[in-house]
Design a protein around this motif. Sequence first.
Motif: not given
Length: 204
Positions: A137-165
């Motif tokens: 693996p020598t090259a990487c192409r990335e596309t980035l988008v900023i958004s709010s986490p969904n409920q499952e992501e909030q739980e997995l990333l422990q963001l449920s109390r930090l809704t503005s993150c």
Amino acid sequence: MKTFEVHAATIQQAVNALIAEGMVISSGSSSTRRTVYKPPERSVRNSGFLTETGDRGLQEILELKIINAVDEIPEAVMKYFSLPVLKYITRQFRDNIPVAISEAYLPNNLPLEEFQEVLKDPSVELYGLMKKHGFNPTACRETLVISSPNQEEQELLQLSRLTSCPVVRITRLVYDPKHNLLEYCLLVDRADCYEFHYEFPLMV
């Protein structure tokens, strides 16, 4: 109130604003215990996760299986790969803080059954495993988008109390020197844990 010579209501408004921003966490009990949220240290994401974090990082495997049905993988993946593919989902921790969710798909030109067996060990670095088997693996192409986490992501990333993150959603394509695609990966990174550096030529 004494320090700033202001009314109690002004102090409460300031605390409420900090709670809304996720910088102060209130227990919600009658005693109203509050703690200040310390944002995790930011790091630059520019390689494989375990290589990047060293002893400070670890992975938890959420799903690891070979997929033979089209309806079990994102439609975008089928634009690049034919079945079967290896689906490899992990939750990634740095200093015991969950910082990212990685949903990777590997093509069938890789030895999928062998990869599946080896990747059961969460300490295995995927790109190192590829190199060990002659895939580089020598090259990487990335596309980035900023958004709010969904409920499952909030739980997995422990963001449920930090809704503005917010989270950074990354579509990562990893290629070998001949531009063969080795990985299609969907990453969800905590925006308070990462910074991203890019360099590219200007089209003039």
